[in-house]
Design an enzyme around this catalytic site. Structure first.
Site, PDB file in Angstrom:
ATOM      1  N   SER A  61      37.436  40.417  34.436  1.00 45.01           N
ATOM      2  CA  SER A  61      38.861  40.783  34.524  1.00 45.01           C
ATOM      3  C   SER A  61      39.816  39.626  34.274  1.00 45.01           C
ATOM      4  O   SER A  61      41.019  39.859  34.155  1.00 45.01           O
ATOM      5  CB  SER A  61      39.167  41.412  35.877  1.00 45.01           C
ATOM      6  OG  SER A  61      38.848  42.776  35.831  1.00 45.01           O
ATOM      7  N   LYS A  64      42.072  40.131  31.414  1.00 49.64           N
ATOM      8  CA  LYS A  64      43.177  41.106  31.411  1.00 49.64           C
ATOM      9  C   LYS A  64      44.530  40.472  31.078  1.00 49.64           C
ATOM     10  O   LYS A  64      45.314  41.054  30.332  1.00 49.64           O
ATOM     11  CB  LYS A  64      43.212  41.895  32.717  1.00 49.64           C
ATOM     12  CG  LYS A  64      42.064  42.915  32.770  1.00 49.64           C
ATOM     13  CD  LYS A  64      41.988  43.647  34.080  1.00 49.64           C
ATOM     14  CE  LYS A  64      40.933  44.759  33.982  1.00 49.64           C
ATOM     15  NZ  LYS A  64      40.185  44.955  35.204  1.00 49.64           N
ATOM     16  N   TYR A 241      43.144  41.765  42.606  1.00 47.08           N
ATOM     17  CA  TYR A 241      42.715  43.094  43.033  1.00 47.08           C
ATOM     18  C   TYR A 241      43.602  43.587  44.177  1.00 47.08           C
ATOM     19  O   TYR A 241      44.765  43.209  44.272  1.00 47.08           O
ATOM     20  CB  TYR A 241      41.228  43.079  43.438  1.00 47.08           C
ATOM     21  CG  TYR A 241      40.310  42.627  42.323  1.00 47.08           C
ATOM     22  CD1 TYR A 241      40.192  43.371  41.167  1.00 47.08           C
ATOM     23  CD2 TYR A 241      39.592  41.452  42.419  1.00 47.08           C
ATOM     24  CE1 TYR A 241      39.344  42.968  40.137  1.00 47.08           C
ATOM     25  CE2 TYR A 241      38.736  41.044  41.401  1.00 47.08           C
ATOM     26  CZ  TYR A 241      38.629  41.809  40.263  1.00 47.08           C
ATOM     27  OH  TYR A 241      37.796  41.410  39.259  1.00 47.08           O
ATOM     28  N   VAL A 259      34.997  39.762  38.186  1.00 43.04           N
ATOM     29  CA  VAL A 259      33.737  39.926  38.920  1.00 43.04           C
ATOM     30  C   VAL A 259      32.626  39.006  38.419  1.00 43.04           C
ATOM     31  O   VAL A 259      31.556  38.939  39.013  1.00 43.04           O
ATOM     32  CB  VAL A 259      33.251  41.401  38.931  1.00 43.04           C
ATOM     33  CG1 VAL A 259      34.240  42.298  39.657  1.00 43.04           C
ATOM     34  CG2 VAL A 259      32.972  41.910  37.532  1.00 43.04           C
TER      35      VAL A 259
END
Ligand code: GLU
Length: 305
Positions: A61, A64, A241, A259
Site C-alpha cells: 500500500s 497508493k 489504515y 502490509v
C-alpha cells in the site's frame, strides 16, 4: 542523528515478537519478521541509514500515494476528486461494508484498496501495460533508482489469491465507477503493489513530498506543489489504515504504510523517512516501524500539530 536512529532501532526490535508478517498473500508469509531498517534524509539531503535499510521489500500500500500522484498528474485534481473521495473511512483497507446500497465516491479515498484500484484507471496510456510503465517510471524517478522492478513471485501470488480485491474491482464496475476491464485494472494494481523498494527509496520519495514536490538533490520540480500537498493531506488523515488518528496523535506527520512492512513518512520541509520491518500490528502497520517513528517524533520534534 545516527545515534538517535541506532537507539530507536535497538529499542524497538523487541516489538517484532508482538507483530505478525502478512500471510493473506502467501508469498509475503515468507518475510523475516526480524528484519528492521531505517533511512532518513534530512537537512541538505543528508542521508543516514541503520539496520536492514538496503533490504528490498514490496511496496504494497505504500504505492497508493504514487498511484494518486500519477492520476493527479495525468488527469488533474477535479477528475480525481470526482471519482474518489477524500474522507477517512475508519474501516480496514479492504473493507466491503459500505453502509449505503450503492457504492459512491464519498465512501472511498485514495488510501484504501477500492480507491486505489479506481485511480489506476485514470493513469494515461493506451494499454494497461503503458499505464503501469508510467507509474513505475514516476516511482523510479522519485526513488532515485532506475532499477526498481516488480517482484514477480509476490505479483503472481497476489494475482492468484487476490479475490477480495477482485470483488472490490467488480463492485466499482457494478456501480459504474470504472468502465474498463476489471482484470486489466487489477493487473496494474497488483503489479504496483509488488514493486520492490528499500528504505532509501522510500526516504527519497518522502523527501520530495516533504519539499513540495521538488527534488532538492537536483533542484528539479518533479511534481507540482499542489499535488504534493494533496497527497500529504490524504496521508495525514488516512495513510496508516484505520490507525491514522492514533498515528496523528503519537507521531503527527503524513505517512503511508503497507502490509509488506514498509512505512514512508514525510516531515514537511524537513525530512523524508523510510522504514521497513514486516512484523505487523492488527491493522496492517509495521509494529516496530510505528514504535520507532514515535521515538523519532519525540526526539526530533517531528509532529506538525
Ligand atoms: N496488495 C495488498 C492488497 O491489496 C496491499 C495491501 C496493503 O498493503 O495495505 O491487499
Amino acid at each position: 542523528m545516527r545515534k538517535i536512529l541506532e537507539d530507536a532501532l535497538e529499542s524497538c526490535r523487541k516489538y517484532a515478537e508482538e507483530g505478525r508478517v502478512a500471510n493473506y498473500i502467501p508469498e509475503l508469509a515468507k518475510s523475516d519478521p526480524a528484519e528492521f531498517g531505517i533511512a532518513v534524509i534530512s537537512d541538505a539531503c543528508h542521508l543516514e541509514c541503520v539496520g536492514d535499510y538496503d533490504k528490498p521489500f514490496t511496496m504494497q500500500s505504500v504505492v497508493k500515494p504514487m498511484i494518486l500522484l500519477m492520476a493527479l498528474i495525468d488527469k488533474g485534481a477535479d477528475r480525481v476528486r470526482s471519482l474518489v473521495g477524500v474522507e477517512a473511512t475508519g474501516k480496514p483497507f479492504d473493507a466491503f461494508n459500505y453502509s449505503d446500497q450503492a457504492l459512491k465516491r464519498e465512501h472511498i479515498n485514495p488510501m484504501i484498496n477500492t480507491g486505489a484500484i479506481a485511480l489506476c484507471t485514470l493513469i494515461n496510456g493506451d494499454t494497461y501495460e503503458e499505464k503501469f510503465a508510467r507509474l513505475l517510471d514516476l516511482t523510479r524517478k522519485m526513488a532515485g533508482d532506475e532499477a526498481l522492478s516488480v517482484d514477480e513471485d509476490v505479483y503472481l501470488s497476489e494475482k492468484m489469491t487476490g479475490n477480495k480485491n477482485r470483488a472490490l474491482a467488480y463492485m466499482l464496475k457494478a456501480y459504474g465507477m470504472i468502465e474498463d476491464d476489471a482484470e486489466s485494472v487489477l493487473d496494474v494494481y497488483f503489479r504496483a503493489c509488488s514493486i520492490k523498494i528499500n528504505c532509501i527509496g522510500l526516504a527519497k520519495i518522502a523527501y520530495i513530498l516533504a519539499n513540495r514536490g521538488k527534488d532538492s538533490r537536483t533542484g528539479e520540480q518533479v511534481i507540482p506543489p499542489e499535488y504534493a500537498r494533496y497527497v500529504n493531506a490524504i496521508m495525514t488523515t488516512s495513510g496508516m489504515y484505520d490507525g491514522s488518528g492514533e498515528f496523528a496523535l503519537n507521531v503527527g506527520v503524513p505517512a503511508k504504510s503497507g502490509v509488506g512492512g514498509g512505512i514512508m513518512a514525510v516531515v514537511p520541509n524537513r525530512m523524508g523517512i523510510g522504514i521497513y520491518s514486516p512484523a505487523l500490528d492488527k491493522k496492517g502497520n509495521s509494529l516496530p516501524g510505528i514504535k520507532a517513528l514515535e521515538i523519532l517524533s519525540e526526539k526530533l520534534e517531528m509532529s506538525i500539530f
